[in-house]
Motif scaffolding. Structure first.
Motif, PDB file in Angstrom:
ATOM      1  N   THR A  73      -5.039 -41.384  24.915  1.00  0.00           N
ATOM      2  CA  THR A  73      -6.070 -41.343  23.890  1.00  0.00           C
ATOM      3  C   THR A  73      -7.444 -41.314  24.555  1.00  0.00           C
ATOM      4  O   THR A  73      -7.560 -41.468  25.775  1.00  0.00           O
ATOM      5  N   HIS A  82       1.831 -50.909  20.367  1.00  0.00           N
ATOM      6  CA  HIS A  82       1.371 -49.817  19.522  1.00  0.00           C
ATOM      7  C   HIS A  82       2.566 -49.088  18.920  1.00  0.00           C
ATOM      8  O   HIS A  82       3.669 -49.120  19.467  1.00  0.00           O
ATOM      9  N   GLU A  88       2.353 -43.612  14.202  1.00  0.00           N
ATOM     10  CA  GLU A  88       2.393 -43.591  12.744  1.00  0.00           C
ATOM     11  C   GLU A  88       2.583 -42.185  12.186  1.00  0.00           C
ATOM     12  O   GLU A  88       3.117 -42.013  11.087  1.00  0.00           O
ATOM     13  N   VAL A 109      -1.782 -43.101  16.460  1.00  0.00           N
ATOM     14  CA  VAL A 109      -1.277 -44.362  17.006  1.00  0.00           C
ATOM     15  C   VAL A 109      -2.075 -45.525  16.442  1.00  0.00           C
ATOM     16  O   VAL A 109      -3.303 -45.450  16.313  1.00  0.00           O
ATOM     17  N   GLU A 110      -1.367 -46.622  16.129  1.00  0.00           N
ATOM     18  CA  GLU A 110      -2.038 -47.839  15.669  1.00  0.00           C
ATOM     19  C   GLU A 110      -1.539 -49.046  16.457  1.00  0.00           C
ATOM     20  O   GLU A 110      -0.363 -49.104  16.848  1.00  0.00           O
ATOM     21  N   ALA A 111      -2.444 -49.991  16.698  1.00  0.00           N
ATOM     22  CA  ALA A 111      -2.055 -51.258  17.320  1.00  0.00           C
ATOM     23  C   ALA A 111      -1.338 -52.110  16.281  1.00  0.00           C
ATOM     24  O   ALA A 111      -1.632 -52.036  15.088  1.00  0.00           O
ATOM     25  N   VAL A 160      -1.733 -45.697  26.328  1.00  0.00           N
ATOM     26  CA  VAL A 160      -0.971 -46.801  25.760  1.00  0.00           C
ATOM     27  C   VAL A 160       0.495 -46.413  25.681  1.00  0.00           C
ATOM     28  O   VAL A 160       0.835 -45.225  25.649  1.00  0.00           O
ATOM     29  N   MET A 183      -6.845 -45.594  12.776  1.00  0.00           N
ATOM     30  CA  MET A 183      -5.793 -44.939  13.570  1.00  0.00           C
ATOM     31  C   MET A 183      -6.430 -44.090  14.671  1.00  0.00           C
ATOM     32  O   MET A 183      -7.427 -43.410  14.451  1.00  0.00           O
ATOM     33  N   THR A 184      -5.843 -44.132  15.852  1.00  0.00           N
ATOM     34  CA  THR A 184      -6.318 -43.367  16.992  1.00  0.00           C
ATOM     35  C   THR A 184      -5.409 -42.169  17.227  1.00  0.00           C
ATOM     36  O   THR A 184      -4.186 -42.277  17.137  1.00  0.00           O
ATOM     37  N   ALA A 241       3.848 -46.719  23.293  1.00  0.00           N
ATOM     38  CA  ALA A 241       4.091 -46.920  21.867  1.00  0.00           C
ATOM     39  C   ALA A 241       5.546 -46.647  21.533  1.00  0.00           C
ATOM     40  O   ALA A 241       6.248 -45.916  22.236  1.00  0.00           O
TER      41      ALA A 241
END
Length: 298
Positions: free
Chosen positions: A18, A57, A60, A49-51, A23, A1-2, A25
């Motif tokens: 990020t 994205h 989360e 954030v997750e892809a 990105v 996770m970013t 999302a």
């Protein structure tokens, strides 16, 4: 996770900055129904954030907020988070066209203090007729109360350098009724932003909403500013009645000196705040604002 920070919200789309880049999302479904204010992710929020498979994205998680700006429409039930993790709130009021409202100013200053932010009052449009006289009165009143005050004019350029210096330091949120010139002030500091503005309506004498999304804007000279939709009908979001007195900076020297520990400074005997009002150490107009807001919260 970013981990990243939300820098713009438009509908259900969140732009997140990020370390690897920016990105877009969406919000994970379970987050829409969890948290103190379900479904509310705002500019300034730090998020995980997750892809997702197939591209795109999702957000989360939302990290705990260090500061926040919360409001609700007057008489409304649901609080609205406007921005998070910012250093200060710049309360913008015009000294004319539309005329200033002490009631609105005081409520917005309370919002800043209750959210853990430094609060500063910006009195705009001082170039208009009687503007400097009105600004002088308000400036004296709020500086005496303990707030930093700037007087500005986009037309004459007065105070713009001081305004620029403030917003180039750290992160700020601008709040104030529509039409007071928030976007014009930002354009004066950084013309490349080209934020939309409109003139105040002749009949209503109130501004027309021109900011339809919220964004955290990086400034070329340093710092960030949250540009949020203007509003004039201001109810307080998450201030408890027993915490209101601490949101009036001019009350703070007298808190803890009342006879009763839970004194609300209304009718209780031996109240240090009321004594300070009688002795002129707290301005009566400020005390009246406190009593009005207290009755609404109660």
């Amino acid at each position: 996770m970013t981990t990243g920070q939300v820098i713009e919200t438009v509908g259900g789309v969140y732009t997140v900055r990020t370390a690897a880049g920016t990105v877009e999302a969406s919000l994970r479904g379970r987050l829409k129904h969890s948290g103190a204010v379900p479904g509310k992710v705002v500019v300034g929020d730090r998020v995980g954030v997750e892809a997702v498979y197939g591209g795109g994205h999702v957000i989360e998680s939302v990290l705990p907020r260090e500061t926040h700006l919360v409001r609700r429409a007057m008489g409304g039930r649901m609080a609205k988070v406007v921005a998070a993790n910012l250093d200060r709130l710049l309360v913008v009021a015009s000294v004319a066209d539309p005329p200033p409202s002490r009631s609105v100013i005081d409520r917005m200053l309370v919002m800043g203090d209750s959210g853990g932010m430094e609060s500063c009052l910006v009195l705009n449009k001082v170039d208009l007729s009687s503007g400097r006289a009105v600004a002088a009165d308000l400036s004296r009143e709020y500086r005496t109360a303990g707030y930093a005050v700037l007087s500005t004019s986009v037309v004459s350029g007065e105070g713009i350098d001081a305004f620029r210096e403030v917003i180039h330091a750290g992160s700020s949120a601008l709040a104030g009724p529509s039409g007071v010139g928030k976007s014009s002030l930002l354009n004066a500091v950084e013309p490349a932003l080209a934020l939309r503005t409109r003139r105040v309506g002749k009949r209503s004498k109130t501004g027309k909403h021109t900011t339809v999304s919220s964004s955290l804007i990086p400034l070329a000279g340093g710092g960030h500013v949250a540009d949020t939709p203007g509003f004039s009908d201001v109810g307080l979001g998450d201030v408890a009645p027993e915490a209101l007195d601490r949101c009036f900076v001019d009350f703070r020297p007298f808190l803890g000196q009342c006879h009763f520990k839970d004194c609300r400074h209304a009718h209780e005997p031996n109240c240090a705040v009321r004594t300070a009002v009688e002795e002129g150490r707290i301005q009566r107009l400020r005390y009246r604002s406190y009593r009005t807001i207290l009755s609404e919260l109660a």
